[in-house]
Scaffold this motif. Structure first.
Motif, short mmCIF file in Angstrom:
data_model
loop_
_atom_site.label_atom_id
_atom_site.label_comp_id
_atom_site.label_asym_id
_atom_site.label_seq_id
_atom_site.Cartn_x
_atom_site.Cartn_y
_atom_site.Cartn_z
N UNK A 17 7.79 7.86 2.43
CA UNK A 17 8.85 8.53 3.17
C UNK A 17 10.21 8.02 2.73
N UNK A 18 10.20 7.03 1.83
CA UNK A 18 11.45 6.50 1.28
C UNK A 18 11.33 6.53 -0.23
N UNK A 19 12.43 6.83 -0.93
CA UNK A 19 12.37 6.94 -2.39
C UNK A 19 11.91 5.65 -3.06
N UNK A 20 12.28 4.49 -2.49
CA UNK A 20 11.91 3.23 -3.14
C UNK A 20 10.62 2.62 -2.60
N UNK A 21 9.91 3.34 -1.73
CA UNK A 21 8.61 2.87 -1.22
C UNK A 21 8.73 1.60 -0.38
N UNK A 22 7.62 0.86 -0.30
CA UNK A 22 7.61 -0.41 0.43
C UNK A 22 7.59 -0.26 1.94
N UNK A 23 7.28 0.94 2.43
CA UNK A 23 7.22 1.15 3.88
C UNK A 23 6.09 0.30 4.49
N UNK A 24 6.21 0.00 5.77
CA UNK A 24 5.12 -0.70 6.46
C UNK A 24 3.95 0.28 6.60
N UNK B 57 -3.74 -4.39 9.96
CA UNK B 57 -2.82 -4.88 8.94
C UNK B 57 -1.55 -4.04 8.91
N UNK B 58 -0.46 -4.71 8.60
CA UNK B 58 0.82 -4.05 8.31
C UNK B 58 1.26 -4.62 6.97
N UNK B 59 1.14 -3.80 5.92
CA UNK B 59 1.48 -4.26 4.58
C UNK B 59 2.48 -3.30 3.96
N UNK B 60 3.32 -3.79 3.02
CA UNK B 60 4.23 -2.86 2.35
C UNK B 60 3.45 -1.88 1.47
N UNK B 61 3.78 -0.61 1.53
CA UNK B 61 3.08 0.37 0.69
C UNK B 61 3.66 0.34 -0.72
N UNK B 62 2.78 0.08 -1.68
CA UNK B 62 3.16 -0.04 -3.08
C UNK B 62 3.90 1.22 -3.56
N UNK B 63 5.09 1.00 -4.12
CA UNK B 63 5.93 2.12 -4.57
C UNK B 63 5.26 2.95 -5.67
N UNK B 64 4.33 2.35 -6.41
CA UNK B 64 3.67 3.07 -7.52
C UNK B 64 2.63 4.07 -7.01
N UNK B 65 2.17 3.89 -5.78
CA UNK B 65 1.12 4.78 -5.26
C UNK B 65 1.74 6.03 -4.64
N UNK B 66 0.99 7.11 -4.54
CA UNK B 66 1.54 8.30 -3.89
C UNK B 66 1.66 8.07 -2.39
N UNK B 67 2.48 8.88 -1.72
CA UNK B 67 2.58 8.78 -0.26
C UNK B 67 3.73 7.89 0.17
#
Ligand code: COA
Length: 181
Positions: free
Chosen positions: A93-100, A81-91
């Motif tokens: 590399x970008x301030x606004x989250x949503x990384x693959x 899976x490649x999903x956007x990482x929820x901005x509310x969770x820790x972890x």
């Protein structure tokens, strides 16, 4: 955005031994096996009862952009899976989250043959070609040795550790190779 829904699904990706493709109705029994497997569940928050899955799973499971089925000799052995990482969770590399974020689950009978690494390598290559320059993140329990080994082989580098779901999580980042000059 991680995987563009407008260009999903891509043409199947072929590796030496596997095909990576969008899910199909014929994969349903393998999805049930995967999510009800105690060996898999121990690493990803618990196995689910087989009867519940048989009853409730959609006719075509895993039908969303970013879900690849790994097929060996015509049968599903795992999923990536490649999903956007929820901005509310820790972890992040970008301030606004949503990384693959990369995830991988394989049927235990297929472990120990290099299939998961081979499949993930192809998916990362596809991602780097479709979203050039974008990093991919990954979170797995630090105690999940097999998973940390796969990630390290793929080139993920540790970027932090934190507690989540009652366990220490290993957070890592993959940076795509620079395009040829
Ligand atoms: C994490 C998981 C996908 C790893 O599967 P895996 O089969 O161990 O991983 P690989 O595909 O990299 O295979 C590596 C093993 O195959 C062996 N191997 C055998 N033939 C090989 C070949 N031709 N090429 C490469 N490796 C080969 C390697 O030596 C290695 O063995 P080792 O683990 O004893 O060192 C699997 O354990 C799993 O599905 N776990 C449950 C879900 C999970 O934890 N997901 C992570 C959360 S995101």
């Amino acid at each position: 955005m991680t995987v563009d829904p407008a260009s999903w699904p891509p043409a199947p990706l072929s590796t030496d031994r596997l095909v990576l493709r969008a899910s199909q109705a014929r994969d349903r029994p393998a999805f049930v096996e995967l999510f009800s497997s105690p060996e898999v569940g121990v690493h990803v928050g618990g196995a689910r009862p087989r009867e519940e899955l048989e009853r409730g799973m959609p006719e075509v499971p895993g039908q969303r952009p970013g879900v690849f089925v790994a097929e060996l000799d015509g049968a599903m052995i795992g999923m990536i899976t490649l999903d956007p990482r929820d901005a509310q969770r820790p972890g992040h590399v970008r301030p606004d989250g949503g990384e693959a974020e990369l995830g991988y689950l394989f049927l235990p009978r297929s472990w120990g043959r290099g299939y998961a690494s081979e499949a993930c390598r192809a998916v990362l290559g596809w991602f780097a070609a479709t979203r050039p320059g974008e990093p991919v993140v990954l979170t797995t329990r630090t105690a999940n040795d097999r998973s940390v080994r796969v990630a390290t082989k793929l080139g993920f580098a540790e970027a932090g550790r934190f507690e989540e779901y009652g366990a220490e999580q290993w957070f890592a980042v993959w940076t795509p190779p620079a395009p040829p000059a």
